[in-house]
Design an enzyme around this catalytic site. Structure first.
Site, PDB file in Angstrom:
ATOM      1  CG  HIS A   1      -2.019  -1.207   0.819  1.00 20.17           C
ATOM      2  ND1 HIS A   1      -2.501  -1.688   2.574  1.00 20.17           N
ATOM      3  CD2 HIS A   1      -2.510  -1.663   0.096  1.00 20.17           C
ATOM      4  CE1 HIS A   1      -3.104  -2.818   2.337  1.00 20.17           C
ATOM      5  NE2 HIS A   1      -3.505  -2.927   0.911  1.00 20.17           N
TER       6      HIS A   1
ATOM      7  CD  GLU B   1      -0.236   0.363   4.565  1.00 24.88           C
ATOM      8  OE1 GLU B   1       0.516  -0.685   4.551  1.00 24.88           O
ATOM      9  OE2 GLU B   1      -1.563   0.213   4.241  1.00 24.88           O
TER      10      GLU B   1
ATOM     11  CG  HIS C   1       0.832  -3.955   5.598  1.00 23.45           C
ATOM     12  ND1 HIS C   1       0.474  -3.747   4.483  1.00 23.45           N
ATOM     13  CD2 HIS C   1       1.851  -5.158   4.515  1.00 23.45           C
ATOM     14  CE1 HIS C   1       0.659  -4.675   3.329  1.00 23.45           C
ATOM     15  NE2 HIS C   1       0.868  -5.500   3.453  1.00 23.45           N
TER      16      HIS C   1
ATOM     17  CD  GLU D   1      -1.284  -4.076   9.393  1.00 22.63           C
ATOM     18  OE1 GLU D   1      -1.053  -2.814   9.335  1.00 22.63           O
ATOM     19  OE2 GLU D   1      -2.031  -4.340   8.443  1.00 22.63           O
TER      20      GLU D   1
END
Length: 321
Positions: free
Chosen positions: A53, A56, A146, A209
């Site tokens: 993405h 990010e 991410h 994450e």
């Protein structure tokens, strides 16, 4: 190859596709895809990807710093390493994606859609993995870095794809040593990059994450110092400092899917990831279909009512004691 990130963002290619830097040999495969090989033979193959993405950026800064240490000879390398900047065009624009969410297009999904920047890139990234994981006897890891759209009760956490064979407990332990406070286990196939590498190549794969999505220059990398330290130790073949507590484990028990424009998500916009809801809570509804908490308690992850029709608008979790 010290300007890998800058060249990737600018769409430039090196004058020659291979070279050496200290004890390493590097191979530029295509934009945002760089392989590093140690001089000593190894049976370990590691993929570190980021910017699947494009908004990010903290993982990109972490990976770029590690790459510079490797190329400068300040950090040893004990794996064959593939570094991937997933969506360079979106990253250059600080956009999550251009036409389609790249992390929903793997494992046979991009082939079913009209051609776009992301379908082309998904094909490239799958091809890069299939060329890299070429020895069935090697140890294979894939760490996909991410950041989340929302804040979270767990600042750093991992999401693991559905898997038919047991996870390597050493891999799960390393994730805890890397500072992850929680691990979430999927129970069904998905279109993520880590599901692709796990399903197709039996890689130990996890989506890490790390905090909340912010533009370049606004990330507080001190929050992820333990993760960066563990990654450096992993690359060098050293042990990371052990975590003082094991990550909390969750599993996905329901997916909230936006089937139509009538979809309504009742999770507040300021609700953090891993917010808990009691039994009977109405989380969402869509054309008469109601998503209600079934167990005594459930936790919400990745709530996002703005996804395209047909995509995931949130995950409902239960905690594993």
């Amino acid at each position: 190859m010290h300007h890998f990130l800058a060249m990737t963002l600018a769409g430039e290619i090196p004058r020659r596709p291979t070279g050496e830097a200290g004890a390493l040999r590097w191979i530029w495969h295509e934009q945002g895809i760089l392989e590093l090989q140690p001089r000593q033979p190894t049976r370990r193959a590691l993929v570190i990807s980021c910017a699947i993405h494009g908004n990010e950026t903290a993982p990109v800064e972490i990976v770029d710093a590690l790459l510079q240490q490797l190329l400068d000879g300040k950090l040893a390398l004990s794996w064959r390493l593939l570094v991937i900047i997933g969506n360079p065009q979106a990253l250059a624009r600080n956009q999550r994606y251009l036409q389609r969410d790249l992390n929903r297009l793997f494992s046979g999904r991009w082939q079913q859609l009209p051609a776009s920047d992301e379908t082309v890139r998904a094909a490239q990234l799958e091809r890069a993995i299939s060329h890299f994981y070429h020895d069935d006897d090697e140890e294979r890891w894939h760490l996909d870095l991410h950041t989340a759209i929302r804040g979270s009760h767990h600042l750093r956490f991992g999401v693991l794809p559905a898997r038919h064979t047991p996870w390597d407990e050493l891999f799960l332990r390393w994730l805890g040593d890397a500072g992850l406070e929680a691990l979430v286990f999927h129970q069904a196939p998905g279109g993520t990059y880590t599901h692709y590498t796990s399903e197709q190549f039996a890689a130990q794969a996890c989506t890490l994450e790390l905090g909340k999505a912010l533009p370049f220059g606004e990330n507080d990398l001190r929050q992820f110092a333990r993760t960066a330290l563990a990654l450096a130790a992993l690359l060098a073949g050293d042990a990371a400092p052990e975590a003082t507590a094991a990550p909390t484990r969750y599993r996905v028990v329901q997916q909230l899917t936006r089937h139509s424009e009538s979809f309504v998500l009742y999770v507040p916009q300021d609700a953090l990831n891993f917010t808990a809801y009691p039994k009977g809570t109405l989380l969402a509804e869509d054309r008469g279909e109601r998503y209600v908490v079934q167990g005594e308690q459930a936790w919400i992850l990745f709530p996002n009512p703005a996804v395209a029709v047909g995509l995931r608008a949130g995950l409902v979790l239960e905690r594993l004691d």
